[in-house]
Scaffold this motif. Structure first.
Motif, short mmCIF file in Angstrom:
data_model
loop_
_atom_site.label_atom_id
_atom_site.label_comp_id
_atom_site.label_asym_id
_atom_site.label_seq_id
_atom_site.Cartn_x
_atom_site.Cartn_y
_atom_site.Cartn_z
N MET A 283 0.83 -1.21 0.00
CA MET A 283 0.00 0.00 0.00
C MET A 283 0.86 1.25 0.00
O MET A 283 0.52 2.26 -0.62
CB MET A 283 -0.93 -0.01 1.21
CG MET A 283 -1.97 -1.12 1.19
SD MET A 283 -3.13 -0.98 2.58
CE MET A 283 -3.69 -2.69 2.72
N GLY A 284 1.99 1.21 0.69
CA GLY A 284 2.91 2.35 0.68
C GLY A 284 3.46 2.60 -0.70
O GLY A 284 3.60 3.76 -1.14
N ASN A 285 3.78 1.52 -1.43
CA ASN A 285 4.24 1.67 -2.81
C ASN A 285 3.15 2.27 -3.69
O ASN A 285 3.43 3.09 -4.58
CB ASN A 285 4.67 0.32 -3.38
CG ASN A 285 6.06 -0.09 -2.91
OD1 ASN A 285 6.79 0.71 -2.34
ND2 ASN A 285 6.40 -1.35 -3.12
N ALA A 286 1.90 1.83 -3.46
CA ALA A 286 0.79 2.36 -4.24
C ALA A 286 0.63 3.86 -4.00
O ALA A 286 0.32 4.63 -4.93
CB ALA A 286 -0.50 1.62 -3.88
N ILE A 287 0.85 4.29 -2.75
CA ILE A 287 0.81 5.72 -2.43
C ILE A 287 1.93 6.45 -3.17
O ILE A 287 1.73 7.51 -3.78
CB ILE A 287 0.98 5.94 -0.91
CG1 ILE A 287 -0.28 5.49 -0.16
CG2 ILE A 287 1.32 7.39 -0.60
CD1 ILE A 287 -1.44 6.43 -0.27
N GLN A 288 3.13 5.87 -3.13
CA GLN A 288 4.31 6.55 -3.66
C GLN A 288 4.31 6.62 -5.17
O GLN A 288 4.70 7.64 -5.76
CB GLN A 288 5.57 5.84 -3.17
CG GLN A 288 6.85 6.56 -3.53
CD GLN A 288 8.05 5.95 -2.83
OE1 GLN A 288 7.95 4.92 -2.18
NE2 GLN A 288 9.19 6.59 -2.99
N TYR A 289 3.85 5.56 -5.83
CA TYR A 289 3.97 5.49 -7.29
C TYR A 289 2.65 5.64 -8.03
O TYR A 289 2.63 5.76 -9.25
CB TYR A 289 4.62 4.16 -7.70
CG TYR A 289 6.01 3.96 -7.13
CD1 TYR A 289 7.06 4.73 -7.57
CD2 TYR A 289 6.24 3.02 -6.14
CE1 TYR A 289 8.34 4.57 -7.04
CE2 TYR A 289 7.51 2.84 -5.60
CZ TYR A 289 8.55 3.61 -6.07
OH TYR A 289 9.81 3.46 -5.54
N GLY A 290 1.51 5.60 -7.30
CA GLY A 290 0.22 5.62 -7.95
C GLY A 290 -0.30 7.01 -8.25
O GLY A 290 0.25 8.03 -7.80
N ASP A 291 -1.36 7.03 -9.02
CA ASP A 291 -2.03 8.28 -9.38
C ASP A 291 -2.77 8.81 -8.14
O ASP A 291 -3.65 8.14 -7.59
CB ASP A 291 -3.02 8.00 -10.51
CG ASP A 291 -3.79 9.24 -10.95
OD1 ASP A 291 -3.50 10.33 -10.42
OD2 ASP A 291 -4.67 9.11 -11.82
N ALA A 292 -2.43 10.03 -7.71
CA ALA A 292 -2.99 10.59 -6.48
C ALA A 292 -4.48 10.85 -6.59
O ALA A 292 -5.17 10.94 -5.57
CB ALA A 292 -2.26 11.88 -6.13
N SER A 293 -5.02 10.95 -7.79
CA SER A 293 -6.44 11.25 -7.96
C SER A 293 -7.32 10.00 -7.97
O SER A 293 -8.55 10.10 -7.99
CB SER A 293 -6.66 12.04 -9.26
OG SER A 293 -6.30 11.25 -10.39
N SER A 294 -6.71 8.82 -7.96
CA SER A 294 -7.46 7.58 -8.02
C SER A 294 -7.33 6.80 -6.71
O SER A 294 -6.30 6.87 -6.04
CB SER A 294 -6.95 6.70 -9.18
OG SER A 294 -7.05 7.39 -10.40
N PRO A 295 -8.36 6.04 -6.33
CA PRO A 295 -8.28 5.27 -5.08
C PRO A 295 -7.36 4.08 -5.23
O PRO A 295 -7.14 3.56 -6.33
CB PRO A 295 -9.73 4.84 -4.86
CG PRO A 295 -10.31 4.77 -6.23
CD PRO A 295 -9.67 5.89 -6.99
N ALA A 311 -5.24 -8.75 -3.52
CA ALA A 311 -4.75 -7.91 -4.62
C ALA A 311 -4.73 -6.46 -4.18
O ALA A 311 -5.71 -5.96 -3.62
CB ALA A 311 -5.63 -8.09 -5.86
N VAL A 312 -3.61 -5.79 -4.42
CA VAL A 312 -3.46 -4.36 -4.13
C VAL A 312 -3.25 -3.66 -5.46
O VAL A 312 -2.27 -3.92 -6.16
CB VAL A 312 -2.28 -4.09 -3.18
CG1 VAL A 312 -2.13 -2.60 -2.94
CG2 VAL A 312 -2.46 -4.83 -1.87
N HIS A 313 -4.19 -2.77 -5.82
CA HIS A 313 -4.18 -2.17 -7.16
C HIS A 313 -4.15 -0.65 -7.09
O HIS A 313 -4.77 -0.05 -6.21
CB HIS A 313 -5.43 -2.63 -7.92
CG HIS A 313 -5.62 -1.92 -9.24
ND1 HIS A 313 -6.39 -0.78 -9.37
CD2 HIS A 313 -5.12 -2.18 -10.47
CE1 HIS A 313 -6.36 -0.37 -10.62
NE2 HIS A 313 -5.60 -1.20 -11.31
N ASN A 314 -3.42 -0.07 -8.02
CA ASN A 314 -3.44 1.39 -8.17
C ASN A 314 -3.26 1.74 -9.63
O ASN A 314 -2.64 1.00 -10.41
CB ASN A 314 -2.32 2.04 -7.35
CG ASN A 314 -0.93 1.68 -7.84
OD1 ASN A 314 -0.35 0.69 -7.42
ND2 ASN A 314 -0.37 2.48 -8.75
#
Length: 384
Positions: A283-295, A311-314
């Motif tokens: 989840m930390g990676n999803a925060i760091q590398y994911g699109d900030a406007s999407s859940p 499954a952890v998706h971003n």
């Protein structure tokens, strides 16, 4: 010279009389071991070769029983004193200090064996029965020296590992704990000055990140030296665990959204602390590398009676196929999206350790990523 006279000189005499030529070849070979030998002096390269050759020559001249031969092949041959280190052990300690790895050190003994045999055979037109016996004894003596060197090298490494773990586990964890507790105490004071409150929050976050790095290093050190990550399984509601981790990360990142869903039976026998470590990393990676406007979505599937899937998706910039191939290896990290180089907060150990934890549970972890669908980290764990 007659045939009997040609073979009067035994291998022990040859080693003593040709010590200079043997040492010269040893030094020339040792100098080729780079980068460890690049800045070593001739004296340092020669190290304890003279003492090792003396040990071999003395050994060749001693009577030997079948039992002594057996013991010697396992590095249990006689020593001058049970309280002193042999020349092979001292050699191992010095080579370790000079930066030689264990393969390079062993290669020196292979070169020594080849050098002595080559030079000795060159002085013979044929081999007598005593020569065959000397060659056998010589190889046994080399094997003993190799065994002693490797054992001493390994023991030194293990002692260093234990010291390293002790420093990490105690001397660093305690001050980090004190910093974290101090920040939490200050946070409970409900400071009215927004700048002070921000500094306290940053101290708390930094202490948490430092503690996570420390935990990652401890896990990496254990596994690097053949010790598995400890797992203590208990029946756990994995969907609830996912929600708890998502809530913790949301507190630190209030501008990001999490959606946790599940279907089927979400309970399984896992180590909640260790699996929480994996989920926190993903989840930390999803925060760091994911699109900030999407859940960030976390889903738990428990329809299979034998296994559970997480499954952890971003959405966001996809991970290249080349990076996907190596991202579960140690010391590998992705390129921070939107962050300047050098501003990351981890060492590239998270995904590697996540993989070790999942495998310790008997499960599997994988990743899929493309432009349209985003990035999904998938875990499959046995239910029991």
């Amino acid at each position: 010279m007659s045939e009997p006279q040609r073979h009067e000189r035994r291998l022990a005499d040859f080693i003593r009389q040709n010590e200079g030529a043997i040492v010269k070849e040893w030094t020339e070979f040792a100098r080729t071991i780079s980068p460890a030998a690049d800045k070593m002096t001739k004296l340092a390269l020669e190290d304890h070769i003279v003492d090792i050759l003396e040990f071999i020559a003395d050994d060749l001249e001693c009577a030997q029983t079948s039992r002594q031969r057996f013991d010697k092949s396992r590095g249990k041959g006689p020593q001058d004193s049970p309280f002193s280190e042999s020349a092979a052990e001292v050699h191992a300690a010095l080579r370790l200090a000079d930066g030689f790895d264990i393969d390079q050190m062993v290669s020196e003994y292979r070169a020594l064996r080849a050098s002595v045999v080559k030079q000795w055979v060159a002085h013979h037109q044929g081999l007598a029965s005593t020569d065959i016996e000397d060659l056998t004894r010589f190889n046994e003596a080399i094997d003993q020296a190799v065994t002693e060197s490797v054992a001493h090298y390994t023991k030194t490494i293990n002692d260093s590992r234990n010291l390293f773990l002790g420093v990490l586990g105690h001397d660093l964890r305690n001050p980090l704990g004190a910093v974290s507790m101090g920040a939490q105490w200050m946070e409970r004071l409900e400071l009215t000055d927004p700048k002070q409150a921000k500094v306290v929050s940053e101290i708390k976050t930094a202490a948490g990140r430092a503690t996570q790095i420390l935990n990652d290093l401890l896990d990496l050190t254990r596994t690097s030296f053949g010790t598995e990550i400890p797992i203590a399984k208990t029946k756990t509601d994995i969907a609830t665990l996912c929600q708890e981790i998502a809530d913790e990360i949301h507190v630190i990142n209030p501008d990001r959204r999490f959606e946790v869903t599940h279907e089927g039976d979400p309970t399984g026998s896992i180590d909640p602390a260790r699996l929480g470590q994996v989920l926190s990393n993903l989840m930390g990676n999803a925060i760091q590398y994911g699109d900030a406007s999407s859940p960030i979505t976390v889903s738990v599937a428990g329809n299979d009676p034998d296994s559970l899937a997480i499954a952890v998706h971003n959405l966001g910039q996809p991970i290249s196929l080349e990076t996907q191939k190596s991202m579960f290896q140690s010391w590998v990290r992705g390129q921070d999206v939107g962050n300047p180089p050098g501003h990351g907060t981890h060492l590239g150990l998270g995904l590697y350790i996540a993989k070790l934890i999942v495998e310790a549970h008997g499960g599997e972890i994988s990743v899929s990523s493309d432009e349209g669908k985003g990035t999904t980290f998938s875990l499959r764990l046995p239910r029991s």
